[in-house]
Design an enzyme around this catalytic site. Structure first.
Site, PDB file in Angstrom:
ATOM      1  N   ASP A  62       0.858  -1.164   0.000  1.00  0.00           N
ATOM      2  CA  ASP A  62       0.000   0.000   0.000  1.00  0.00           C
ATOM      3  C   ASP A  62       0.906   1.229   0.000  1.00  0.00           C
ATOM      4  O   ASP A  62       2.062   1.161   0.412  1.00  0.00           O
ATOM      5  CB  ASP A  62      -0.937  -0.022   1.221  1.00  0.00           C
ATOM      6  CG  ASP A  62      -2.109   0.931   1.049  1.00  0.00           C
ATOM      7  OD1 ASP A  62      -2.995   0.944   1.906  1.00  0.00           O
ATOM      8  OD2 ASP A  62      -2.124   1.678   0.032  1.00  0.00           O
ATOM      9  N   SER A  63       0.362   2.342  -0.455  1.00  0.00           N
ATOM     10  CA  SER A  63       1.195   3.524  -0.754  1.00  0.00           C
ATOM     11  C   SER A  63       1.476   4.387   0.465  1.00  0.00           C
ATOM     12  O   SER A  63       2.351   5.252   0.428  1.00  0.00           O
ATOM     13  CB  SER A  63       0.455   4.398  -1.762  1.00  0.00           C
ATOM     14  OG  SER A  63      -0.820   4.753  -1.206  1.00  0.00           O
ATOM     15  N   GLY A  64       0.705   4.184   1.534  1.00  0.00           N
ATOM     16  CA  GLY A  64       0.857   5.049   2.700  1.00  0.00           C
ATOM     17  C   GLY A  64      -0.273   6.060   2.812  1.00  0.00           C
ATOM     18  O   GLY A  64      -0.463   6.665   3.870  1.00  0.00           O
ATOM     19  N   GLY A  65      -1.062   6.227   1.761  1.00  0.00           N
ATOM     20  CA  GLY A  65      -2.135   7.226   1.775  1.00  0.00           C
ATOM     21  C   GLY A  65      -3.086   7.008   2.936  1.00  0.00           C
ATOM     22  O   GLY A  65      -3.378   7.922   3.709  1.00  0.00           O
ATOM     23  N   PHE A  66      -3.519   5.786   3.076  1.00  0.00           N
ATOM     24  CA  PHE A  66      -4.506   5.472   4.127  1.00  0.00           C
ATOM     25  C   PHE A  66      -3.864   5.518   5.507  1.00  0.00           C
ATOM     26  O   PHE A  66      -4.407   6.088   6.446  1.00  0.00           O
ATOM     27  CB  PHE A  66      -5.070   4.070   3.874  1.00  0.00           C
ATOM     28  CG  PHE A  66      -6.124   3.633   4.857  1.00  0.00           C
ATOM     29  CD1 PHE A  66      -5.793   2.792   5.911  1.00  0.00           C
ATOM     30  CD2 PHE A  66      -7.430   4.055   4.732  1.00  0.00           C
ATOM     31  CE1 PHE A  66      -6.763   2.378   6.808  1.00  0.00           C
ATOM     32  CE2 PHE A  66      -8.404   3.647   5.625  1.00  0.00           C
ATOM     33  CZ  PHE A  66      -8.066   2.807   6.659  1.00  0.00           C
ATOM     34  N   ASP A 117      -2.809   8.189  -2.585  1.00  0.00           N
ATOM     35  CA  ASP A 117      -4.139   8.779  -2.718  1.00  0.00           C
ATOM     36  C   ASP A 117      -4.479   9.529  -1.435  1.00  0.00           C
ATOM     37  O   ASP A 117      -3.835   9.362  -0.408  1.00  0.00           O
ATOM     38  CB  ASP A 117      -5.178   7.692  -2.994  1.00  0.00           C
ATOM     39  CG  ASP A 117      -5.175   6.621  -1.918  1.00  0.00           C
ATOM     40  OD1 ASP A 117      -4.132   6.416  -1.282  1.00  0.00           O
ATOM     41  OD2 ASP A 117      -6.219   5.966  -1.736  1.00  0.00           O
ATOM     42  N   GLN A 176     -11.516   6.578  -5.908  1.00  0.00           N
ATOM     43  CA  GLN A 176     -12.010   7.224  -4.706  1.00  0.00           C
ATOM     44  C   GLN A 176     -13.397   7.802  -5.010  1.00  0.00           C
ATOM     45  O   GLN A 176     -14.022   7.444  -6.010  1.00  0.00           O
ATOM     46  CB  GLN A 176     -11.041   8.336  -4.249  1.00  0.00           C
ATOM     47  CG  GLN A 176      -9.735   7.797  -3.666  1.00  0.00           C
ATOM     48  CD  GLN A 176      -9.905   7.138  -2.310  1.00  0.00           C
ATOM     49  OE1 GLN A 176     -10.997   7.100  -1.739  1.00  0.00           O
ATOM     50  NE2 GLN A 176      -8.819   6.581  -1.791  1.00  0.00           N
ATOM     51  N   GLY A 184     -11.141   3.891  -0.115  1.00  0.00           N
ATOM     52  CA  GLY A 184     -12.024   4.824   0.574  1.00  0.00           C
ATOM     53  C   GLY A 184     -13.262   4.141   1.097  1.00  0.00           C
ATOM     54  O   GLY A 184     -14.230   4.772   1.465  1.00  0.00           O
ATOM     55  N   ASP A 216      -7.661  -7.624   0.850  1.00  0.00           N
ATOM     56  CA  ASP A 216      -6.721  -7.694   1.973  1.00  0.00           C
ATOM     57  C   ASP A 216      -7.471  -7.228   3.211  1.00  0.00           C
ATOM     58  O   ASP A 216      -8.317  -6.318   3.114  1.00  0.00           O
ATOM     59  CB  ASP A 216      -5.497  -6.794   1.743  1.00  0.00           C
ATOM     60  CG  ASP A 216      -5.721  -5.380   2.281  1.00  0.00           C
ATOM     61  OD1 ASP A 216      -6.254  -4.550   1.520  1.00  0.00           O
ATOM     62  OD2 ASP A 216      -5.399  -5.126   3.472  1.00  0.00           O
TER      63      ASP A 216
HETATM   64  C1  LIG Z   1      -9.592  -1.314   6.670  1.00  0.00           C
HETATM   65  N1  LIG Z   1     -10.199  -0.540   5.614  1.00  0.00           N
HETATM   66  C2  LIG Z   1      -9.440   0.055   4.638  1.00  0.00           C
HETATM   67  N2  LIG Z   1      -9.960   0.863   3.725  1.00  0.00           N
HETATM   68  C3  LIG Z   1      -8.937   1.295   2.967  1.00  0.00           C
HETATM   69  C4  LIG Z   1      -8.907   2.190   1.909  1.00  0.00           C
HETATM   70  C5  LIG Z   1      -7.695   2.504   1.331  1.00  0.00           C
HETATM   71  C6  LIG Z   1      -6.504   1.910   1.774  1.00  0.00           C
HETATM   72  C7  LIG Z   1      -6.534   0.985   2.833  1.00  0.00           C
HETATM   73  C8  LIG Z   1      -7.748   0.690   3.421  1.00  0.00           C
HETATM   74  N3  LIG Z   1      -8.095  -0.111   4.484  1.00  0.00           N
HETATM   75  N4  LIG Z   1      -5.312   2.272   1.228  1.00  0.00           N
HETATM   76  C9  LIG Z   1      -5.220   3.269   0.353  1.00  0.00           C
HETATM   77  N5  LIG Z   1      -4.022   3.682  -0.133  1.00  0.00           N
HETATM   78  N6  LIG Z   1      -6.327   3.930  -0.072  1.00  0.00           N
HETATM   79  C10 LIG Z   1      -7.643   3.464   0.228  1.00  0.00           C
END
Ligand SMILES: CNc1nc2cc3c(cc2[nH]1)N=C(N)NC3
Length: 371
Positions: free
Chosen positions: A93-97, A147, A190, A217, A267
């Protein structure tokens, strides 16, 4: 395997797809569940166990790994596969969340996001370019765009601004990623819980001709039906021949309903985190091993399971381990839960191939109710 990134849809059943992604480090059978390996480890598991229970790919987190041990350090140590001993594909994952959900003192601008580490308060900045650079240093096989994740509920204006910024960041990530044949960079749809914004985001990302598409999102506390409604809007717009990844999802019920709407990859920390807290997922539903009713129940969780954690230990022993907060309790329940999740995904893949996904859906949910 293949020296490129190739996704093939092998069979469909309604909107459900059985496919496979071939990459240099291995083939990913879809629909796929990716065990979460946030800091380079799937908590309480050996990587050999993760492989043996049927996972083709695991997830790592840019945010956690850039803070500790550091992306450049992982690169000096040979990359994430070498470092943690997982030889198959890794999606990061990119780190955005995580920045939005974990970091402190976040400041977001067109350029990127600045924040302080939740570990030691050190200041960092993350731009789309830096996120892709970090994922490259980790030697990640599938890299996610940076994002802006908005928490729900949010105003239309807030969701629109975040969605539009995320599209501009997707373009910058595409440029930064460049052309890496054996790897892929996925865009992230998104738009919160707004149909028009979701449609705009999906269409704009489709026009960027990326190798795969995540739906982001969601799974941020909204009702399940809202998430499913957004999938009904988003999936038909995304290209049929590209993989679709629903981020952070979910429970077995979430995954069945999302596969039925065209999702290929998942995931979620649910099986690992719940396992560490004494909750077991089984073919007959959830079992909370903290509950006193298990104190003298000599039956295993599932005597039919091929996973020793599920078939070779009594519920009474698991109850004892959980109540005593013994490390083995979390280890065995994590093993059981990840095994069940992969057992479910295998059942989904077989059912789609056999054209009987709806029957499988009914049978599986009915069995959960048996308890
Ligand atoms: C546990 N729920 C969840 N919703 C997500 C939504 C995102 C995410 C990770 C998430 N985990 N990673 C992103 N970079 N963007 C959207």
């Amino acid at each position: 395997t293949s020296e490129n990134f190739e996704f093939k849809v092998l069979a469909t059943d309604g909107k459900a797809r059985r496919g496979e992604i071939t990459m240099p480090r291995g083939t990913i059978r879809t629909p796929a569940f990716m065990p979460v390996g946030t800091a380079g480890t799937v908590k309480a598991m050996y990587m050999d166990q993760v492989k043996d229970l049927g996972a083709d790919i695991i997830l790592g987190n840019t945010y956690h790994l850039m803070l500790r041990p550091g992306a450049e350090r992982v690169a000096r140590l040979g990359g994430l596969h070498e470092f943690g001993g997982w030889q198959g594909p890794i999606l990061t994952d990119s780190g955005g969340f995580q920045v939005m959900s974990l970091a402190q003192l976040r400041k977001l601008t067109e350029q990127g996001v600045t924040f302080r580490s939740h570990i030691d308060g050190r200041a960092y900045e993350m731009s789309p370019e830096r996120s892709i650079e970090i994922q490259g240093l980790l030697d990640s096989d599938i890299q996610m765009q940076l994002d802006e994740c908005t928490a729900l509920p949010a105003s239309f204006n807030v969701m629109q601004k975040a969605m539009e910024l995320s599209l501009r960041w997707a373009e910058r990530c595409k440029v930064a990623f460049g052309d890496q044949p054996g790897k892929a960079m996925f865009g992230i749809v998104q738009g919160g819980d707004n149909v028009q914004l979701r449609e705009q985001s999906a269409q704009a990302l489709k026009d960027m001709d990326l190798k795969g598409y995540a739906v982001g999102g969601l799974a941020v506390g909204e009702p399940q039906q809202v998430m499913l409604d957004m999938l009904d809007v988003t999936c038909p717009i995304l290209p049929h021949e590209k993989p679709r990844y629903l981020m952070g999802v979910g429970t077995p019920d979430d995954m069945l309903k999302s596969v039925a709407r065209g999702i290929d990859m998942f995931d979620c920390v649910m099986p690992t985190r719940a396992g560490r807290h004494g909750l077991a997922f089984t073919r007959r539903g959830k079992v909370n091993l903290r509950n006193a009713r298990h104190a003298e129940d000599h039956r295993p969780l599932d005597e039919m399971s091929t996973c020793p954690a599920s078939s070779q230990y009594s519920r009474a022993y698991l109850h004892h381990l959980v109540k005593s907060n013994e490390a083995l309790g979390g280890m065995l329940l994590t093993w059981n839960n990840l095994h069940y999740y992969q057992y479910l995904m295998q059942g989904i893949r077989d059912a789609i191939e056999a054209g009987r996904f709806n029957d499988f859906f009914e049978e599986t949910t009915a069995e959960w109710a048996k308890g």
